[in-house]
Write a protein that holds these residues in place. Structure first.
Motif, mmCIF file in Angstrom:
data_model
loop_
_atom_site.group_PDB
_atom_site.id
_atom_site.type_symbol
_atom_site.label_atom_id
_atom_site.label_comp_id
_atom_site.label_asym_id
_atom_site.label_seq_id
_atom_site.Cartn_x
_atom_site.Cartn_y
_atom_site.Cartn_z
ATOM 1 N N GLU A 12 0.902 -1.269 -0.123
ATOM 2 C CA GLU A 12 -0.056 0.167 0.117
ATOM 3 C C GLU A 12 0.748 1.429 -0.178
ATOM 4 O O GLU A 12 0.407 2.156 -0.628
ATOM 5 N N LEU A 13 2.050 1.141 0.645
ATOM 6 C CA LEU A 13 2.823 2.453 0.836
ATOM 7 C C LEU A 13 3.891 2.443 -0.038
ATOM 8 O O LEU A 13 4.743 3.231 0.245
ATOM 9 N N SER B 71 -5.714 4.342 -1.087
ATOM 10 C CA SER B 71 -6.299 4.999 -0.144
ATOM 11 C C SER B 71 -7.525 4.733 -0.092
ATOM 12 O O SER B 71 -8.465 5.364 0.878
ATOM 13 N N SER C 219 -3.071 12.774 3.414
ATOM 14 C CA SER C 219 -2.185 12.161 4.275
ATOM 15 C C SER C 219 -1.460 10.970 3.560
ATOM 16 O O SER C 219 -0.182 10.678 3.622
ATOM 17 N N TYR C 220 -2.132 10.173 2.568
ATOM 18 C CA TYR C 220 -1.471 9.057 1.900
ATOM 19 C C TYR C 220 -0.566 9.655 0.898
ATOM 20 O O TYR C 220 0.642 9.223 0.867
ATOM 21 N N ASN D 259 2.716 10.621 2.484
ATOM 22 C CA ASN D 259 3.626 9.643 2.935
ATOM 23 C C ASN D 259 4.163 9.197 1.888
ATOM 24 O O ASN D 259 5.431 8.730 2.027
ATOM 25 N N ARG E 67 -7.502 6.393 9.725
ATOM 26 C CA ARG E 67 -6.761 6.093 8.439
ATOM 27 C C ARG E 67 -5.829 7.201 8.328
ATOM 28 O O ARG E 67 -4.786 6.945 7.807
ATOM 29 N N TYR F 38 -1.710 6.585 7.800
ATOM 30 C CA TYR F 38 -0.842 7.189 6.891
ATOM 31 C C TYR F 38 0.386 8.154 7.420
ATOM 32 O O TYR F 38 1.154 8.569 6.666
#
Length: 460
Positions: A34-35, A78, A119-120, A123, A144, A148
């Motif tokens: 995901e990140l 996200s 925020s996503y 990151n 959430r 993040y």
């Protein structure tokens, strides 16, 4: 100073097949992580087959002959399409050298999904972020955002009190290191949706009905998504672009500014980036209808099957929508009835996110209701979907009604330092076309800078 991981251009977000093969091979694998910054290249309405992610709702749910086509935002990184304008706003600031990693902290004024997107994106792109939002939103949103890595700066109230988040953002911007991704007033939000969402909407109806768009409905938060209507109007000039707002917070219709339960919309303003020239109708939707409708879709699959919906489809629909998505669907149903649309006609709308951030909203509904038995769900299905009426629809196509919206915009934005001359310039379509034309310049800037950094370990 850290290197920026440059992501996709506007054209690549619209059509990922334009992304180079060497990048795409890595992007496909990144979905499992995901990140991973490569997920920037997964910001698109399209699936792995390059098809628009959508669902055509069965008429056993909508009760209308027209085809209600819902584009699905939950599959964006996200979990919401709001990550698109968050990225677009940040990347434009990056290529313009106005936002520098290691030097600037990003501010994200929001009522939820845009804050999650900010925020996503921060990151993935290596920025510190502060999300400014009301303190009475769903707990899933806060969790959430913190997951993040962003900090929360909470203001009093709910989504209807977004003006307080703007005031707080302007206060924080007095610190030079803070740079705001101001979704309500910065035009990357408009550009993303006019280009990426608008073109995708036109493609979404290919092979459905007459292959044209009769109407596009969008609930208004930042009024970014409704910018898709500008492109839809270019392709189908007779298409009707329909703005939705809560009955409890009917700001555009009659200046109402009450509290409501449809998170992410009804923000008590006509946003700066809302091109009201292309808004034909405004429809008020009752907030509890949206929450009850979500309960029916999520927990009443068997009720839908009784009504004639295919069992597999009923199960599939359970997690595709949030509260604002149901609002958009109800607006689409109402307009299909109002416009007397038939089986060849298509109404397109958007599901911003999925059910994953609304458990607490449903729990609140259950606390407020005497019961939520099958008989109650059957009644809600009938009341909310089958008997959706055509009341509370206002025609905004006349010059007089456009002026009402322009006056609202002036009232909302003159206090934030915008000049009357600038707001007056928005009354001509050329203003919006000029803003949109910048897409191609940013495409070129992003690609040049990405190619320059292609061999750096810290870039894409």
């Amino acid at each position: 100073m850290s290197k920026i991981p440059y992501g996709p251009t506007y054209d690549e977000m619209l059509d990922p097949s334009k992304i180079s093969e060497n990048i795409m091979e890595k992007v496909i694998l990144a979905k499992e992580e995901e990140l991973n910054p490569l997920n920037l290249f997964n910001i698109t309405w399209r699936d792995s087959s390059n098809e628009i992610r959508k669902v055509v709702l069965p008429k056993a749910i909508t009760g209308v002959d027209a085809n209600i086509v819902v584009m699905l935002g939950k599959y964006f990184p996200s979990g919401s399409h709001k990550v698109g304008p968050a990225y677009a706003t940040l990347i434009e600031g990056c290529v313009d050298k106005e936002i520098l990693p290691g030097e600037h902290t990003i501010l994200g004024p929001s009522t939820g999904n845009f804050g999650i997107g900010v925020s996503y994106i921060c990151n993935l792109m290596g920025y510190d972020a502060i999300v400014i939002m009301p303190d009475n939103m769903s707990k899933e949103r806060y969790e959430r955002i913190k997951r993040y890595g962003a900090r929360l700066d909470l203001t009093p109230g709910t989504e209807s009190d977004v003006i307080l988040t703007l005031e707080r953002t302007y206060q924080l911007m007095k610190e030079p290191k803070n740079k705001a991704l101001a979704q309500f007033e910065l035009f990357p939000n408009y550009r993303f949706h006019r280009h990426v969402t608008g073109h995708s909407a036109v493609e979404a109806v290919k092979g459905i009905g007459n292959g044209r768009i009769a109407a596009f409905t969008s609930a208004l938060g930042s009024s970014g998504t409704i910018a898709a209507g500008d492109h839809i109007k270019q392709v189908y000039p007779d298409a009707k672009i329909v703005a939705l707002e809560p009955y409890e917070c009917s700001t555009l219709t009659d200046g109402g500014r009450g509290q409501h339960r449809i998170e992410g919309i009804g923000d008590k303003m006509c946003t700066l980036i809302h091109n009201v020239l292309n808004t034909d109708f405004v429809v008020m939707i009752e907030d509890d209808d949206c929450v009850k409708g979500l309960k029916v879709i999520h927990d009443g699959a068997h009720i839908l099957v009784e009504a004639g919906v295919d069992k597999d489809l009923a199960e599939c629909l359970r997690d595709l929508f949030g509260v604002s998505g149901i609002c958009n669907i109800l607006g689409a149903i109402k307009m299909a009835k109002h416009l007397k649309l038939g089986p060849d006609d298509n109404v397109v709308t958007i599901a911003t996110d999925g059910f994953d951030r609304y458990d607490s909203v449903i729990l609140d509904l259950e606390r407020r209701s005497l019961e939520t038995s099958d008989n109650v769900l059957r009644r809600w299905k009938k009341d909310v979907f089958d008997e959706a009426d055509t009341g509370r629809i206002t025609d905004f196509r006349s010059h007089e009604m456009k002026e009402q919206l322009f006056n609202q915009k002036e009232k909302d934005w003159l206090p934030f330092g915008y000049k009357k001359e600038f707001l007056e310039a928005m009354k001509v379509q050329e203003f919006w076309d000029t803003e949109y034309a910048k897409v191609q310049a940013y495409n070129a800037k992003i690609k040049v800078l990405r190619d320059e950094d292609d061999d750096n370990d810290n870039t894409l």
